[in-house]
Design a protein around this motif. Sequence first.
Motif, mmCIF file in Angstrom:
data_model
loop_
_atom_site.group_PDB
_atom_site.id
_atom_site.type_symbol
_atom_site.label_atom_id
_atom_site.label_comp_id
_atom_site.label_asym_id
_atom_site.label_seq_id
_atom_site.Cartn_x
_atom_site.Cartn_y
_atom_site.Cartn_z
ATOM 1 N N MET A 153 3.024 -4.566 -4.552
ATOM 2 C CA MET A 153 2.565 -5.071 -5.847
ATOM 3 C C MET A 153 1.665 -4.040 -6.519
ATOM 4 S SD MET A 153 2.499 -7.483 -8.132
ATOM 5 C CE MET A 153 3.151 -8.919 -7.291
ATOM 6 N N THR A 154 1.919 -3.787 -7.808
ATOM 7 C CA THR A 154 1.091 -2.850 -8.566
ATOM 8 C C THR A 154 -0.334 -3.388 -8.663
ATOM 9 O OG1 THR A 154 3.014 -2.230 -9.881
ATOM 10 C CG2 THR A 154 0.856 -1.650 -10.760
ATOM 11 N N THR B 108 -2.870 1.956 -14.037
ATOM 12 C CA THR B 108 -2.718 3.389 -13.818
ATOM 13 C C THR B 108 -1.510 3.707 -12.935
ATOM 14 O OG1 THR B 108 -4.323 3.192 -12.007
ATOM 15 C CG2 THR B 108 -5.161 3.948 -14.146
ATOM 16 N N ASP B 109 -0.993 2.702 -12.209
ATOM 17 C CA ASP B 109 0.162 2.908 -11.335
ATOM 18 C C ASP B 109 1.490 2.814 -12.081
ATOM 19 O OD1 ASP B 109 -1.621 3.072 -9.202
ATOM 20 O OD2 ASP B 109 -1.511 0.908 -8.805
ATOM 21 N N ILE C 170 -9.657 -3.148 -24.357
ATOM 22 C CA ILE C 170 -9.691 -4.600 -24.181
ATOM 23 C C ILE C 170 -9.962 -4.997 -22.726
ATOM 24 C CG2 ILE C 170 -8.268 -5.148 -26.202
ATOM 25 C CD1 ILE C 170 -5.816 -5.211 -24.407
ATOM 26 N N ASN C 171 -10.413 -4.021 -21.937
ATOM 27 C CA ASN C 171 -10.827 -4.266 -20.548
ATOM 28 C C ASN C 171 -9.695 -4.802 -19.674
ATOM 29 O OD1 ASN C 171 -13.574 -3.498 -21.003
ATOM 30 N ND2 ASN C 171 -13.891 -5.475 -22.029
ATOM 31 N N PHE C 172 -8.464 -4.314 -19.918
ATOM 32 C CA PHE C 172 -7.337 -4.653 -19.051
ATOM 33 C C PHE C 172 -7.242 -3.587 -17.966
ATOM 34 C CE2 PHE C 172 -4.280 -7.540 -21.636
ATOM 35 C CZ PHE C 172 -5.338 -8.374 -21.951
ATOM 36 N N VAL C 173 -7.460 -3.978 -16.721
ATOM 37 C CA VAL C 173 -7.436 -3.030 -15.606
ATOM 38 C C VAL C 173 -6.300 -3.336 -14.642
ATOM 39 C CG1 VAL C 173 -8.727 -2.111 -13.641
ATOM 40 C CG2 VAL C 173 -9.935 -2.672 -15.767
ATOM 41 N N THR C 174 -6.180 -4.596 -14.268
ATOM 42 C CA THR C 174 -5.185 -5.014 -13.283
ATOM 43 C C THR C 174 -4.088 -5.836 -13.946
ATOM 44 O OG1 THR C 174 -6.907 -5.113 -11.589
ATOM 45 C CG2 THR C 174 -4.822 -6.225 -11.102
ATOM 46 N N VAL D 265 3.408 -11.137 -13.559
ATOM 47 C CA VAL D 265 4.598 -10.956 -14.403
ATOM 48 C C VAL D 265 4.625 -9.540 -14.988
ATOM 49 C CG1 VAL D 265 3.558 -11.835 -16.550
ATOM 50 C CG2 VAL D 265 6.012 -12.024 -16.201
ATOM 51 N N GLN D 266 3.463 -8.982 -15.307
ATOM 52 C CA GLN D 266 3.406 -7.603 -15.823
ATOM 53 C C GLN D 266 3.765 -6.599 -14.733
ATOM 54 O OE1 GLN D 266 -0.622 -7.553 -17.202
ATOM 55 N NE2 GLN D 266 -0.191 -8.721 -19.066
ATOM 56 N N ALA D 267 3.205 -6.793 -13.555
ATOM 57 C CA ALA D 267 3.469 -5.865 -12.450
ATOM 58 C C ALA D 267 4.948 -5.839 -12.071
ATOM 59 C CB ALA D 267 2.621 -6.240 -11.244
#
Length: 458
Positions: free
Chosen positions: A1-2, A6-7, A21-25, A29-31
Amino acid sequence: MTEAFTDLNLRPELMAALKDINFVTPTPVQAKLIPVIMANRSVIGQSQTGSGKTHAFLLPIFNQLKPEVDEVQTIIATPSRELANQIYEDAKQLATHFKEKIQIANYVGGTDRSRQERQLGKHQPQIVIGTPGRLRDFMDEHDLALHTAHQFVVDEADMTLDMGFLNDVDHIAGALPKDLQMMVFSATIPQKLQPFLRKYLTNPVIEEIPVTSIISPTIDNWLVSTKGKQKNELIYELLTMGEPYLVLVFCNTKQRTAELTKYLKGRGLKVAMISGDVPSRERKRIMKQVQNLEYQYVVATDLAARGIDIKGVSHVINDDIPSDLDFFIHRVGRTGRNGMSGIAITLYRPGEEDQVADIEKLGVKFAPKEVKRGEIVDSYDRNRRTKRTATHEKLDPTLVGMVKKKKKKIKPGYKHQIKTAIKRKAQQDKRVELREAARNQRKQNRRQGEQKRSNRER
């Protein structure tokens, strides 16, 4: 799992926008879907509301975008103006760090059509977002050159079907290239949607993102009985106790929405109302005011429950239990987003025990509450009702016999209560049986479809 964005090998412009917007992980569904979409595969993504599916398709779209090509590259169709506006805002945010200006257009009903036509006469947008009816009109009148698009997103497909827009989507898809990359996102995949999916998606990647709980674990679900209380007064008490940040109150009908809004305004609260009776331009203005925290209280129909990301919702109140339990999930999903805590309060009448039980079968765990002296306190354990019902089931034959033999010793009406309980239990069992049969049929249809595709490939 991502584990991080950054991956995912995203462009530096997108990474900068995500940082803003402070999206890190990435969400599950996105991964799962971002790498698949970037590999140019058609996808069907099925996941619950608030899962992050908007960025699951926007990020790979922007990652593959050719800013130097001045033509329509991607179409995103949504069933509601509010959802189109939300996706449009998200898309503009992702475009902020590109050196070239990304042409993004939003075409929905209730906007200045002649002005949009003049703009289309000057240049074609690269990313087109809109409602199916307006997109079809512009396409049929040759204002919008959609035939150059190589990606087509159908968001909230089940809602598109329910609202009668699938024919428009079908018409648009039929005019697009054969090598089109289709992305269909939906909370559910109803049977009536299957012919459309088979028609336009060849060997798609199907991802059903499972969830350990149908409701986010950061949400506290409270159940409050309205027995012996005026509902309007009860809602006013719930809104004014404590310090809620932003409260959404959902009603089943437009009439009830207007009635409750009028009452709360009469009690001195500044309340925003969102329903189908509010003109689209006014709804857009109200939504912007809500986003700007000009309102603390919003009363809405389910129009606002699907896909509308009103940030910072601390409380959701269900004025009534919706007849379609999917809407219960969508309503409650407006709070507790992005790992934040939230409180969802469901009001129910004594005659709605069966509806409450149906919600509990979805995996929702209610904490019974009541309002006393201006505070929310714990109420009785609803499991007592379950235990009583279980006892009646075991003793039904004996109790019926006792009623016949000892009529004088048992208070009037008790025999009727037993029969009612038996009938209610039979109805509940029948509903569970039908639901299970429908689920098995869907699984069987899916297996048959996969087998047919496998045979054709051979």
